[in-house]
Design a protein around this motif. Sequence first.
Motif, PDB file in Angstrom:
ATOM      1  N   TYR A  87      41.239  -5.714  23.378  1.00 49.29           N
ATOM      2  CA  TYR A  87      40.814  -6.921  22.676  1.00 49.29           C
ATOM      3  C   TYR A  87      40.706  -6.623  21.189  1.00 49.29           C
ATOM      4  N   SER A  88      40.614  -7.667  20.405  1.00 47.11           N
ATOM      5  CA  SER A  88      40.372  -7.536  18.968  1.00 47.11           C
ATOM      6  C   SER A  88      39.241  -8.473  18.596  1.00 47.11           C
ATOM      7  N   ARG A  89      38.515  -8.108  17.556  1.00 43.01           N
ATOM      8  CA  ARG A  89      37.428  -8.929  17.057  1.00 43.01           C
ATOM      9  C   ARG A  89      37.643  -9.165  15.573  1.00 43.01           C
ATOM     10  N   PRO A 137      44.043  -8.902   9.202  1.00 46.59           N
ATOM     11  CA  PRO A 137      43.249 -10.128   9.387  1.00 46.59           C
ATOM     12  C   PRO A 137      43.106 -10.527  10.847  1.00 46.59           C
ATOM     13  N   ASP A 138      43.930  -9.971  11.730  1.00 47.31           N
ATOM     14  CA  ASP A 138      43.822 -10.306  13.146  1.00 47.31           C
ATOM     15  C   ASP A 138      42.808  -9.441  13.877  1.00 47.31           C
ATOM     16  N   GLY A 139      42.195  -8.466  13.200  1.00 46.75           N
ATOM     17  CA  GLY A 139      41.238  -7.587  13.867  1.00 46.75           C
ATOM     18  C   GLY A 139      41.902  -6.313  14.356  1.00 46.75           C
ATOM     19  N   ILE A 140      41.087  -5.322  14.675  1.00 45.95           N
ATOM     20  CA  ILE A 140      41.566  -4.016  15.110  1.00 45.95           C
ATOM     21  C   ILE A 140      41.486  -3.931  16.631  1.00 45.95           C
ATOM     22  N   LEU A 141      42.534  -3.403  17.234  1.00 46.49           N
ATOM     23  CA  LEU A 141      42.609  -3.317  18.689  1.00 46.49           C
ATOM     24  C   LEU A 141      41.568  -2.338  19.225  1.00 46.49           C
TER      25      LEU A 141
END
Length: 508
Positions: A87-89, A137-141
């Motif tokens: 997931y990413s946050r 900008p999509d977050g880190i896995l």
Amino acid sequence: MTEREDDLNVSVVVSPNFDSVSVTLQNRVILQKAKLSVYVQPPLELTCDQFTFQFMTPDLTRTVSFSVYLKRSYTPSELEGNAVVSYSRPTDIIQKESIGKGQAHRGRSSSGFWVSSRTSSTVFQPSGCFKPEDRNPDGILRVIQCKFRLPLKLICLPGQPSKTASHKITIDTNKSPVSLLSLFPGFASQSDDDQVNVMGFHFLGGARITVLASKTSQRYRIQSEQFEDLWLITNELILRLQEYFEKQGVKDFACSFSGSIPLQEYFELIDHHFELRINGEKLEELLSERAVQFRAIQRRLLARFKDKTPAPLQHLDTLLDGTYKQVIALADAVEENQGNLFQSFTRLKSATHLVILLIALWQKLSADQVAILEAAFLPLQEDTQELGWEETVDAAISHLLKTCLSKSSKEQAMNLNSQLNIPKDTSQLKKHITLLCDRLAKGGRLCLSTDAAAPQTMVMPGGCTTIPESDLEERSVEQDSTELFTNHRHLTAETPRPEVSPLQGVSE
């Protein structure tokens, strides 16, 4: 089984009726692109193994269910499954923008790659300084995994005990024997009082295993007609004994093994797997030759048909038809061999698990040492013609013999081949496996540091003697050293085995 992290909790519940498995995800912060992947060992299959959750809101619980079933007629090497959630946050940029719009988010930001497992979490921080606008900008896995154990009844049914068997192993314990009815309540036959000390199991693939508990000593015997079939029942017996005594409040329960390591049976499975690999190479070469021949005949026929002055075909049409039949037969043979190779590799993994377990009980290895053995003997989930089990394991064991299990500085200075190629035979691999067991018997310690490579004095189990030491590359294991490891004389003088014909069953 439950895994907890700051961002996400993952729990797995296996139905007592083994008809379904439920995975529950509970997030504490906003998560994006959460993807759940579930893995089980073949030939076990899942009705669905991929689940996706888009833009989950905080404090939300999601539960998915799926079924597990046995697809083929042989037994898997493990009953352990693995649920992995990636997931990413949102990063700081997204959070700041949202806060500016009046939306508040909980949780901390991250600029590293975080991998979480059952035992530890590892954070990899990127080097150098990054400006906020450089972050993704999509977050880190991020990844979290939760392991679960499938019930034995998924692949096994109650069966009739057998008094005789070709393969037997005995597990010693330090506590009084426990009734098998208490350990395996779901496998009790109706009105059978003898199952207190003996119980039979029938795998769906056809194998039958018998477990006997001694009435006078603290021992359990597991026996079967196939060596690799002993693994799952032996492992299940030890796990259930540990759970039983934990519930009783006993903390010093331990199992041990004082018999001979069954290397001969293990080596037979290695040879069979290797023969299938060699046979697969020969079949693919023949298929390639016939395909080239088929295309050459086609070109000649087309040239004859395009010729303005027709010439006799000279039986080219008959040759084309015969070559086509050979291509189809060879393609079927390649496919059949691949299926047999996959099944053989599964059986080899089961036998490898059993050998590792027996070595661990024999030498009382720690969990870290067992992990090193598993990494050396089980490096691949599946093998291919390009990278197979034999050469990979041989390289790993050679490294152990060269480092932590080395006998002298001469062995540590030896250079190992950097390229992994399919070997000509399995004699070198079997020699190294035997040598590894011998070094462990003489007090060698498995560790990742070479500082602890010096052997330590150790008391040998009763009835066991060591194999005469041999150099890693030059001297072979002597023929009379068969008391510790059973029946491995073929390491010095192997009996020629009939070669499997790659064209067996294929019509010319």
